[in-house]
Scaffold this motif. Structure first.
Motif, short mmCIF file in Angstrom:
data_model
loop_
_atom_site.label_atom_id
_atom_site.label_comp_id
_atom_site.label_asym_id
_atom_site.label_seq_id
_atom_site.Cartn_x
_atom_site.Cartn_y
_atom_site.Cartn_z
N ARG A 7 36.67 51.86 39.58
CA ARG A 7 35.54 50.93 39.41
C ARG A 7 35.69 49.96 38.16
N ARG A 8 36.13 50.34 37.13
CA ARG A 8 36.43 49.34 36.18
C ARG A 8 37.46 48.34 36.34
N LYS A 9 38.17 48.78 37.31
CA LYS A 9 39.48 47.92 37.58
C LYS A 9 38.77 47.00 38.60
N ALA A 10 38.01 47.33 39.61
CA ALA A 10 37.49 46.51 40.79
C ALA A 10 36.55 45.47 40.02
N ILE A 11 35.72 45.85 39.05
CA ILE A 11 34.79 45.11 38.24
C ILE A 11 35.61 44.06 37.56
N GLY A 12 36.61 44.35 36.90
CA GLY A 12 37.41 43.58 36.07
C GLY A 12 37.85 42.30 36.67
N ALA A 31 28.90 47.31 36.63
CA ALA A 31 28.97 46.05 36.59
C ALA A 31 27.89 45.33 35.66
N ALA A 32 27.01 45.73 35.43
CA ALA A 32 25.78 45.20 34.74
C ALA A 32 26.20 45.41 33.23
N GLN A 33 26.95 46.30 33.09
CA GLN A 33 27.11 46.62 31.38
C GLN A 33 28.46 45.98 31.18
N MET A 34 29.49 45.91 32.08
CA MET A 34 30.67 45.00 31.76
C MET A 34 30.69 43.44 31.99
N LEU A 35 29.89 43.03 32.82
CA LEU A 35 29.68 41.42 33.46
C LEU A 35 28.55 40.87 32.59
N LYS A 36 27.59 41.81 32.31
CA LYS A 36 26.24 41.02 31.78
C LYS A 36 25.52 39.90 32.74
N PRO A 37 25.33 40.14 34.07
CA PRO A 37 24.78 39.20 34.96
C PRO A 37 23.41 39.33 34.57
N ALA A 38 22.74 37.92 35.15
CA ALA A 38 21.33 37.72 34.73
C ALA A 38 20.51 38.65 35.91
N GLN A 39 21.08 38.70 37.16
CA GLN A 39 20.63 39.71 38.09
C GLN A 39 21.39 40.29 38.96
N ARG A 76 28.35 35.22 53.92
CA ARG A 76 27.04 34.35 54.38
C ARG A 76 26.48 34.30 53.09
N VAL A 77 25.87 35.40 52.33
CA VAL A 77 25.28 35.37 51.22
C VAL A 77 25.94 34.91 49.92
N LEU A 78 27.27 34.45 49.97
CA LEU A 78 27.96 34.35 48.80
C LEU A 78 27.65 32.72 48.58
N LYS A 79 27.74 32.28 47.47
CA LYS A 79 27.77 30.85 47.30
C LYS A 79 29.29 30.36 47.41
N PRO A 80 29.26 29.22 47.80
CA PRO A 80 30.78 28.49 48.06
C PRO A 80 31.43 28.58 46.55
N GLY A 81 32.67 29.28 46.75
CA GLY A 81 33.44 29.56 45.42
C GLY A 81 33.06 31.04 44.93
N GLY A 82 32.05 31.65 45.55
CA GLY A 82 31.76 32.80 44.94
C GLY A 82 32.90 33.69 45.33
N HIS A 83 32.56 35.21 44.70
CA HIS A 83 33.75 36.06 44.76
C HIS A 83 33.41 37.29 45.28
N LEU A 84 34.25 37.84 46.14
CA LEU A 84 34.29 39.22 46.53
C LEU A 84 35.06 40.25 46.26
N SER A 85 34.56 41.63 45.61
CA SER A 85 35.27 42.58 44.88
C SER A 85 34.95 43.86 45.75
N ILE A 86 36.14 44.53 46.18
CA ILE A 86 35.80 45.80 47.04
C ILE A 86 36.84 46.93 46.60
#
Length: 243
Positions: free
Chosen positions: A46-51, A75-83, A151-161
């Motif tokens: 999980r840590r690698k995927a979030i990284g 992800a919230a702890q590592m990346l500090k997103p707003a939402q 579809r729900v990603l912004k242009p230039g947004g990223h997917l991590s699986i």
């Protein structure tokens, strides 16, 4: 186009309902089983995927098939997103996630929503990043689910699986086959008391597309710059793509 029917042990009409019921049933023991059956290696995966997302500093995130929220919390702890929204079909799993989020004081960042991941309720171009950990192999229609994620990603947004896969090299391929057909379903039955959940897991791992094949499927769904990296001798694979 990839034919998802090969994965489904159920008929299409009953797939979502039976998967929801199965995960509701195993929710109380799900975290313990995941960590035990992977020897806690899943935490590092999980840590690698979030990284993979760290350089892009996403502020709005969607975690698909969030389950009990482990990936969303990390992800919230590592990346500090707003939402960060964790979406799942199983309220039983998300209820446990809500408890964990409350205990950690992350309720202002993380929320949970019951969503059909093949028909997300969010508008186009809503999120900076979309993630999924060990869940998309349960989609009744993989192509449609990935198109929704795009579809729900912004242009230039990223997917991590990050997803469980079958090793391709000797001897791990043979050892994993033995483990997944004996130890995994037996331990699952003993701890979760569900007779079907972990034999179902084995079927989905074996049938799920991986490596170059999965990369092609991501591109067909609308992603570009798709790539992958096998972890722990191929037991797990990370995928990364850009819209």
């Amino acid at each position: 186009m990839y034919q998802q029917e090969k994965i489904n042990p159920y008929h299409e009409g009953e797939k979502a309902q039976q998967v929801e019921q199965m995960f509701d049933n195993i929710a109380p023991s799900y975290d313990k089983l995941n960590h035990r059956l992977s020897w806690n290696i899943d935490r590092g995966w999980r840590r690698k995927a979030i990284g993979q997302l760290a350089p892009y500093r996403p502020q709005t995130m969607l975690d698909i098939a969030t389950g009990t929220g482990d990936f969303a919390i990390l992800a919230a702890q590592m990346l500090k997103p707003a939402q960060l929204i964790g979406a799942d079909i199983s309220e039983g799993m998300m209820d446990i996630g809500r408890q964990k989020v409350g205990q950690l004081g992350l309720q202002d960042t993380i929320s949970f929503a019951k969503e059909d991941c093949l028909n997300l309720s969010y508008a186009d171009a809503t999120f900076d990043a979309v993630t999924a950990a060990f869940g998309i192999r349960n989609f009744a229609d993989l192509d449609k689910g990935l198109r929704e994620m795009c579809r729900v990603l912004k242009p230039g947004g990223h997917l991590s699986i990050v997803e469980l896969t079958t090793p391709v090299s000797f001897p791990m391929k043979q050892l994993f086959h033995i483990y997944s057909h004996t130890v995994l379903p037996l331990s699952g039955r003993l701890i979760s008391k569900d007779t079907s959940a972990y034999s179902y897991l084995t079927k989905t791992i074996e049938a799920f597309p991986q490596g170059e094949r999965m990369k092609d499927i991501l591109k067909q769904a609308g992603f570009k710059d798709a790539g992958f990296k096998r972890l722990t001798f191929g037991i797990c694979t990370m995928y990364f793509a850009t819209k």
